[in-house]
Scaffold this motif. Structure first.
Motif, short mmCIF file in Angstrom:
data_model
loop_
_atom_site.label_atom_id
_atom_site.label_comp_id
_atom_site.label_asym_id
_atom_site.label_seq_id
_atom_site.Cartn_x
_atom_site.Cartn_y
_atom_site.Cartn_z
N ALA A 50 72.43 47.85 22.27
CA ALA A 50 72.71 49.23 22.67
C ALA A 50 73.64 49.91 21.68
N VAL A 51 74.65 49.20 21.24
CA VAL A 51 75.59 49.77 20.26
C VAL A 51 74.89 49.98 18.92
N VAL A 52 74.07 49.03 18.50
CA VAL A 52 73.33 49.17 17.24
C VAL A 52 72.41 50.38 17.30
N SER A 53 71.68 50.55 18.40
CA SER A 53 70.77 51.69 18.50
C SER A 53 71.53 53.01 18.49
N ALA A 55 74.50 53.56 17.11
CA ALA A 55 75.05 53.76 15.77
C ALA A 55 73.95 54.19 14.79
N LEU A 56 72.79 53.53 14.86
CA LEU A 56 71.69 53.91 13.97
C LEU A 56 71.26 55.36 14.18
N ALA A 57 71.25 55.80 15.42
CA ALA A 57 70.85 57.19 15.70
C ALA A 57 71.84 58.17 15.08
N TRP A 58 73.14 57.88 15.18
CA TRP A 58 74.14 58.77 14.60
C TRP A 58 74.08 58.75 13.08
N VAL A 59 73.89 57.57 12.50
CA VAL A 59 73.76 57.48 11.04
C VAL A 59 72.46 58.15 10.59
N GLY A 60 71.40 57.99 11.37
CA GLY A 60 70.13 58.65 11.05
C GLY A 60 70.27 60.16 11.02
N ALA A 61 71.00 60.71 11.98
CA ALA A 61 71.20 62.16 12.01
C ALA A 61 72.05 62.61 10.82
N ALA A 62 73.11 61.88 10.53
CA ALA A 62 73.98 62.26 9.40
C ALA A 62 73.23 62.14 8.08
N SER A 63 72.46 61.07 7.92
CA SER A 63 71.71 60.90 6.68
C SER A 63 70.58 61.93 6.58
N GLY A 64 70.03 62.34 7.71
CA GLY A 64 69.02 63.39 7.71
C GLY A 64 69.60 64.72 7.27
N GLU A 65 70.82 65.00 7.69
CA GLU A 65 71.48 66.24 7.25
C GLU A 65 71.71 66.22 5.74
N ALA A 66 72.11 65.05 5.23
CA ALA A 66 72.32 64.94 3.77
C ALA A 66 70.99 65.10 3.03
N ALA A 90 64.22 67.39 16.94
CA ALA A 90 63.82 66.13 17.57
C ALA A 90 64.83 65.02 17.24
N GLY A 91 65.35 65.03 16.01
CA GLY A 91 66.36 64.04 15.62
C GLY A 91 67.63 64.16 16.44
N TYR A 92 68.04 65.38 16.75
CA TYR A 92 69.22 65.55 17.59
C TYR A 92 68.96 65.04 19.01
N ARG A 93 67.72 65.20 19.49
CA ARG A 93 67.38 64.65 20.81
C ARG A 93 67.41 63.12 20.78
N VAL A 94 66.99 62.53 19.67
CA VAL A 94 67.08 61.07 19.54
C VAL A 94 68.54 60.64 19.60
N ARG A 95 69.39 61.34 18.89
CA ARG A 95 70.81 60.99 18.90
C ARG A 95 71.38 61.07 20.31
N LEU A 96 71.02 62.11 21.05
CA LEU A 96 71.48 62.23 22.43
C LEU A 96 70.91 61.12 23.30
N ALA A 97 69.61 60.87 23.19
CA ALA A 97 68.97 59.82 24.00
C ALA A 97 69.54 58.45 23.67
N ALA A 98 69.82 58.18 22.39
CA ALA A 98 70.38 56.89 22.00
C ALA A 98 71.80 56.73 22.52
N THR A 99 72.55 57.81 22.55
CA THR A 99 73.91 57.75 23.08
C THR A 99 73.89 57.49 24.58
N VAL A 100 73.01 58.17 25.29
CA VAL A 100 72.87 57.94 26.73
C VAL A 100 72.41 56.50 26.98
N PHE A 101 71.41 56.04 26.23
CA PHE A 101 70.93 54.66 26.34
C PHE A 101 72.08 53.68 26.13
N MET A 102 72.87 53.90 25.10
CA MET A 102 73.99 53.01 24.81
C MET A 102 74.97 52.95 25.98
#
Length: 160
Positions: A50-53, A55-66, A90-102
């Motif tokens: 859960a923590v890995v997912s 963290a990956l979602a947050w890093v995915g969003a930050a790397s997507g912005e870059a 859609a990426g921001y929704r993944v970040r939210l869903a991954a945070t809720v999942f975690m």
């Protein structure tokens, strides 16, 4: 910081990790929640997953912005930014869903006990937690599929 890893766009590497790991982690969390006899051996893998997912979602969003900044500078003339914006949303929704999942899975690993430790007074709470784990797992997998589809449409739309 979230731009490249060994010369490759970090976003592509991270999101492929998400696409592969998150469905597996969602299945693991669901098994942990719905099968009381498996709760002891799956407790730590579910919590770490859960923590890995998350963290990956947050890093995915930050790397997507870059990556978006770089694409805006290098390929502005050949990029369909409407498709890119759909992917960003859609990426921001993944970040939210991954945070809720975690949060839900971490709460489940704290609240759900093996079959031998259950008593009737906590059964309604445990049932609610199981339902939340299953729902958050499904929502996370669906949002990742939708974000991935939007991302591939943005990248490959001009190929024909």
């Amino acid at each position: 910081m979230f731009d490249f890893i060994l010369g490759l766009p970090m976003h592509a590497l991270v999101i492929h990790g998400l696409v592969v790991l998150v469905p597996l982690l969602a299945v693991l969390a669901t098994l942990f929640a719905v099968l009381p006899r498996w709760r002891d051996p799956l407790r730590w893998p579910a919590a770490v997953g859960a923590v890995v997912s998350g963290a990956l979602a947050w890093v995915g969003a930050a790397s997507g912005e870059a990556l978006l900044v770089r694409v805006s500078q290098v390929r502005a003339a050949t990029t369909d930014f409407d498709l890119v914006q759909t992917h960003v949303d859609a990426g921001y929704r993944v970040r939210l869903a991954a945070t809720v999942f975690m949060v839900v899975v971490l709460a489940a690993t704290w609240l759900l006990r093996p079959a031998s430790d259950q008593d009737s007074t906590t059964r309604p709470l445990q049932t609610l937690v199981v339902i939340l784990v299953v729902l958050s797992s499904l929502v996370l997998v669906v949002t990742i599929v939708l974000a991935g589809h939007a991302g591939s449409a943005a990248v490959w739309s001009d190929v024909g």
